[in-house]
Design a protein around this motif. Structure first.
Motif, PDB file in Angstrom:
ATOM      1  N   ASN A 161      53.085  27.106  82.725  1.00 10.73           N
ATOM      2  CA  ASN A 161      52.692  28.190  83.612  1.00 10.73           C
ATOM      3  C   ASN A 161      53.686  29.330  83.471  1.00 10.73           C
ATOM      4  N   VAL A 162      54.645  29.400  84.334  1.00 13.96           N
ATOM      5  CA  VAL A 162      55.624  30.481  84.286  1.00 13.96           C
ATOM      6  C   VAL A 162      56.744  30.142  83.316  1.00 13.96           C
ATOM      7  N   MET A 163      57.158  31.124  82.560  1.00 17.31           N
ATOM      8  CA  MET A 163      58.365  31.023  81.730  1.00 17.31           C
ATOM      9  C   MET A 163      59.275  32.190  82.095  1.00 17.31           C
ATOM     10  N   GLY A 164      60.559  31.975  81.951  1.00 17.68           N
ATOM     11  CA  GLY A 164      61.443  33.063  82.339  1.00 17.68           C
ATOM     12  C   GLY A 164      62.866  32.878  81.872  1.00 17.68           C
ATOM     13  N   TRP A 165      63.664  33.871  82.188  1.00 17.13           N
ATOM     14  CA  TRP A 165      65.085  33.880  81.856  1.00 17.13           C
ATOM     15  C   TRP A 165      65.904  34.134  83.116  1.00 17.13           C
ATOM     16  N   TYR A 166      66.970  33.378  83.245  1.00 16.36           N
ATOM     17  CA  TYR A 166      67.950  33.554  84.297  1.00 16.36           C
ATOM     18  C   TYR A 166      69.309  33.712  83.622  1.00 16.36           C
ATOM     19  N   CYS A 175      66.936  29.659  79.806  1.00 15.76           N
ATOM     20  CA  CYS A 175      65.481  29.662  79.760  1.00 15.76           C
ATOM     21  C   CYS A 175      64.959  28.700  80.829  1.00 15.76           C
ATOM     22  N   HIS A 176      63.872  29.072  81.465  1.00  8.27           N
ATOM     23  CA  HIS A 176      63.247  28.240  82.493  1.00  8.27           C
ATOM     24  C   HIS A 176      61.738  28.211  82.259  1.00  8.27           C
ATOM     25  N   ALA A 177      61.134  27.069  82.516  1.00 10.18           N
ATOM     26  CA  ALA A 177      59.681  26.959  82.378  1.00 10.18           C
ATOM     27  C   ALA A 177      59.142  25.974  83.407  1.00 10.18           C
ATOM     28  N   VAL A 178      57.957  26.275  83.880  1.00  9.28           N
ATOM     29  CA  VAL A 178      57.227  25.368  84.775  1.00  9.28           C
ATOM     30  C   VAL A 178      56.155  24.708  83.922  1.00  9.28           C
ATOM     31  N   ILE A 179      56.308  23.403  83.718  1.00 16.80           N
ATOM     32  CA  ILE A 179      55.504  22.686  82.725  1.00 16.80           C
ATOM     33  C   ILE A 179      54.802  21.498  83.353  1.00 16.80           C
ATOM     34  N   THR A 180      53.531  21.364  82.998  1.00 11.57           N
ATOM     35  CA  THR A 180      52.786  20.155  83.343  1.00 11.57           C
ATOM     36  C   THR A 180      52.710  19.287  82.101  1.00 11.57           C
ATOM     37  N   LEU A 181      53.164  18.061  82.233  1.00  9.61           N
ATOM     38  CA  LEU A 181      53.178  17.140  81.100  1.00  9.61           C
ATOM     39  C   LEU A 181      51.802  16.517  80.897  1.00  9.61           C
ATOM     40  N   LEU A 182      51.588  16.015  79.694  1.00  8.08           N
ATOM     41  CA  LEU A 182      50.388  15.233  79.423  1.00  8.08           C
ATOM     42  C   LEU A 182      50.339  14.051  80.389  1.00  8.08           C
ATOM     43  N   HIS A 183      49.162  13.738  80.878  1.00 12.32           N
ATOM     44  CA  HIS A 183      48.959  12.606  81.783  1.00 12.32           C
ATOM     45  C   HIS A 183      49.659  12.806  83.116  1.00 12.32           C
ATOM     46  N   SER A 184      49.953  14.039  83.455  1.00 11.74           N
ATOM     47  CA  SER A 184      50.548  14.356  84.748  1.00 11.74           C
ATOM     48  C   SER A 184      49.649  15.329  85.494  1.00 11.74           C
ATOM     49  N   THR A 185      49.736  15.295  86.822  1.00 13.48           N
ATOM     50  CA  THR A 185      48.889  16.185  87.622  1.00 13.48           C
ATOM     51  C   THR A 185      49.688  17.282  88.303  1.00 13.48           C
ATOM     52  N   SER A 186      51.006  17.219  88.212  1.00 18.02           N
ATOM     53  CA  SER A 186      51.811  18.226  88.898  1.00 18.02           C
ATOM     54  C   SER A 186      52.865  18.799  87.954  1.00 18.02           C
TER      55      SER A 186
END
Length: 121
Positions: free
Chosen positions: A32-37, A95-106
């Motif tokens: 979803n979101v990717m970013g830099w801090y 680097c930061h990312a909000v990631i949903t893994l395979l076989h995951s719902t969140s």
């Protein structure tokens, strides 16, 4: 299960440019979101720029007009083009990312190991 690998940091003179890259790999279903801090010595980590999958962006006021964030969804990669760098941009960039893994719902938050950016005045 997921790795974020950054590259592109280094030493540059004030007024110069650098381009950071961050690629996510692993058992990824979607990002979803990717970013830099960034975090300077003695300071808290702060947002630099973020970008959604739909290319909606947000920047810290201190970098607006100088930094540009972009992403390549096919490559799971986010970029940060940094122009007109200033001494106060010196920090470790994460680097930061909000990631949903395979076989995951969140989704979950993932961070890279950080890359040093040093701007000499």
């Amino acid at each position: 299960q997921v790795q974020l690998v950054e590259s592109g940091g280094g030493l540059v003179q004030a007024g110069g440019s650098l381009r950071l890259s961050c690629t996510a790999s692993g058992s990824i279903f979607s990002i979803n979101v990717m970013g830099w801090y960034r975090q300077a010595p003695g300071k808290q980590r702060e947002l630099v720029a973020v970008i959604t999958r739909a290319d909606i962006t947000n920047y810290a006021d201190s970098v607006k007009g100088r930094f540009t964030i972009s992403r390549d969804n096919a490559k799971n990669t986010v970029y940060l083009q940094m122009n007109n760098l200033k001494a106060e941009d010196t920090a470790v960039y994460y680097c930061h990312a909000v990631i949903t893994l395979l076989h995951s719902t969140s989704p979950n938050d993932y961070w890279g190991q950080g890359t040093q950016v040093t701007v000499s005045s």
